[in-house]
Enzyme design. Structure first.
Site, PDB file in Angstrom:
ATOM      1  N   TRP A   1       0.821  -1.217   0.000  1.00 24.82           N
ATOM      2  CA  TRP A   1       0.000   0.000   0.000  1.00 24.82           C
ATOM      3  C   TRP A   1       0.844   1.253   0.000  1.00 24.82           C
ATOM      4  CZ3 TRP A   1      -4.298  -0.618  -2.165  1.00 24.82           C
ATOM      5  CH2 TRP A   1      -5.035  -1.791  -1.978  1.00 24.82           C
TER       6      TRP A   1
ATOM      7  N   ASP B   1      -1.992   6.613   6.268  1.00 26.22           N
ATOM      8  CA  ASP B   1      -3.045   5.768   5.682  1.00 26.22           C
ATOM      9  C   ASP B   1      -3.390   4.690   6.710  1.00 26.22           C
ATOM     10  OD1 ASP B   1      -4.609   3.926   4.377  1.00 26.22           O
ATOM     11  OD2 ASP B   1      -3.131   3.437   2.829  1.00 26.22           O
TER      12      ASP B   1
ATOM     13  N   LYS C   1     -12.389  -1.939   6.066  1.00 26.68           N
ATOM     14  CA  LYS C   1     -11.604  -2.857   6.875  1.00 26.68           C
ATOM     15  C   LYS C   1     -12.135  -2.843   8.313  1.00 26.68           C
ATOM     16  CE  LYS C   1      -8.935  -3.055   3.192  1.00 26.68           C
ATOM     17  NZ  LYS C   1      -7.996  -2.092   2.643  1.00 26.68           N
TER      18      LYS C   1
HETATM   19  C1  LIG Z   1      -7.420  -1.599   1.427  1.00 25.91           C
HETATM   20  C2  LIG Z   1      -6.362  -0.557   1.575  1.00 25.91           C
HETATM   21  C3  LIG Z   1      -6.229   0.495   0.660  1.00 25.91           C
HETATM   22  C4  LIG Z   1      -7.118   0.617  -0.561  1.00 25.91           C
HETATM   23  O1  LIG Z   1      -8.376   0.984  -0.158  1.00 25.91           O
HETATM   24  P1  LIG Z   1      -9.532   1.313  -1.241  1.00 25.91           P
HETATM   25  O2  LIG Z   1     -10.622   1.776  -0.332  1.00 25.91           O
HETATM   26  O3  LIG Z   1      -9.826   0.044  -1.959  1.00 25.91           O
HETATM   27  O4  LIG Z   1      -9.034   2.370  -2.127  1.00 25.91           O
HETATM   28  C5  LIG Z   1      -5.247   1.432   0.879  1.00 25.91           C
HETATM   29  N1  LIG Z   1      -4.427   1.359   1.934  1.00 25.91           N
HETATM   30  C6  LIG Z   1      -4.519   0.357   2.846  1.00 25.91           C
HETATM   31  C7  LIG Z   1      -3.576   0.316   3.999  1.00 25.91           C
HETATM   32  C8  LIG Z   1      -5.489  -0.627   2.686  1.00 25.91           C
HETATM   33  O5  LIG Z   1      -5.591  -1.626   3.582  1.00 25.91           O
END
Ligand SMILES: *Cc1c(COP(=O)(O)O)cnc(C)c1O
Length: 359
Positions: free
Chosen positions: A102, A171, A195
């Site tokens: 990511w 993030d 998540k």
């Molecule tokens: C799942 C995830 C993403 C991507 O998320 P989307 O909502 O599909 O754009 C980005 N960063 C992390 C750490 C993730 O777990």
């Protein structure tokens, strides 16, 4: 019958939340229709939206000087929103910590708009650990430093918050609400909901107010934190049902004892699984001990030929979502807030039994 769900995302939601949504689906609060069938401008929906924001503020102790934004486009849109919103004043330079899948995506997107310096990376050992606290230096003109506190695919989690002079951007898609965080150490925190927060289709950004005035000229309206903040996240139609459902998750979290309780539970669940993996002669964790994620636990089998039989047997035992990400293979159990301790107890019992039979 509901099974134990270890999906990495979209992921398990708390059962009481699903029941409540089911109860309210056809006739929400006596309106005679569902919450997703009314205008986002109604007093009723605005109350839902405001309550969700206040509950999230309470859960994370978010200071008044931060805006809480409910956005679309997932965390991926924020990979672009971060440079767009922060590169407006100054040199269009940013520091990134590279910790895996990511972080790589965030870096790639930011490079379209400015100069990215990777100040620390764990690529040397194939992203099996989080770069150490004091192993790197901030660059002189960085508009911000970006990192990924929990790498959802690699199963690597930072056990510290980086100390920097520039705004810190995180993030937190797969670790938000899993423990208390010192929000005031961050400039921006963002997360996709699917998540640890709610269903897919909504993302949250927590932005320090003084950072709302640093956008590049020509920023697309849909990416602007300032536009979203000024419009109460309703510049255009927001994902009302996802907002409502996330709000129910926040209420559930409060009733469970908040993020402190979630942190204790996450420690307990992940310790149970890692202790088993470390004892096992057949299953193992590829992640270095100090950096193991409490949320996402990748594991490998000693014999790859057993991957398929393993997943089949897990399915029959009522354990869902254990297949690892296509980019790394192996298995992964995600242990988000909505995954109860009993699920992990059942998983460990299953792993132990599988090892005895097939290992
Ligand atoms: C799942 C995830 C993403 C991507 O998320 P989307 O909502 O599909 O754009 C980005 N960063 C992390 C750490 C993730 O777990």
């Amino acid at each position: 019958m509901r099974k134990f769900n270890f999906s990495a995302g979209p992921a398990a939601l708390p059962e009481p939340v699903l029941y409540q949504a089911q109860q309210e689906l056809l006739d929400w609060h006596g309106l005679g229709c569902s919450v997703m069938e009314i205008s986002h401008r109604t007093a009723e929906f605005i109350a839902v939206a405001e309550r969700a924001e206040q509950d999230l503020r309470d859960l994370l102790s978010i200071p008044e000087s931060y805006k809480v934004l409910f956005l679309q486009g997932g965390a991926t849109a924020q990979f672009a929103a971060v440079p767009w919103n922060l590169f407006g004043s100054g040199a269009k330079k940013a520091d990134y910590i590279h910790s895996g899948h990511w972080a790589a995506k965030a870096i790639k997107e930011a490079r379209r708009y400015g100069e990215v310096t990777v100040v620390a990376s764990s690529e040397d050992r194939n992203f099996r650990y989080a770069p150490a606290k004091d192993c790197w230096q901030q660059s002189a003109e960085a508009a911000y430093l970006h990192y990924t506190p929990n790498e959802t695919i690699g199963g690597v989690e930072f056990d510290y918050v980086p100390e920097v002079d520039c705004p810190l951007v995180a993030d937190m898609s797969s670790s938000i609400l899993s423990r208390p965080i010192p929000v005031d150490k961050f400039g921006v925190i963002y997360a996709g909901a699917q998540k640890n927060m709610g269903p897919s289709g909504i993302a949250v950004a927590i932005v320090r107010e003084d950072l709302l005035h640093r956008a590049m000229a020509g920023i697309p309206r849909g990416l602007s934190w300032k536009v979203a903040a000024d419009a109460g996240s309703m510049d255009n139609t927001p994902p009302t049902f996802a907002w409502y459902l996330s709000g129910l998750v926040f209420q559930w979290l409060k009733a469970q004892g908040g993020v402190e309780a979630m942190a204790r539970l996450a420690d307990k669940k992940s310790a149970l699984l890692y202790e088993f993996l470390d004892r096992s002669e057949f299953f193992s964790s590829p992640v270095e001990k100090e950096s193991r994620s409490r949320m996402n636990v990748p594991f490998v089998l000693a014999d790859e030929r057993l991957h398929k039989p393993f997943l089949e047997a897990a399915g029959e035992a009522g354990l869902l979502g254990l297949k690892g990400h296509r980019s790394v293979g192996g298995m992964r159990a995600s242990l988000y807030n909505a995954v109860p301790l009993e699920a992990v107890v059942a998983l460990v019992a299953f792993l132990s039994d599988f090892e005895a039979r097939r290992g």
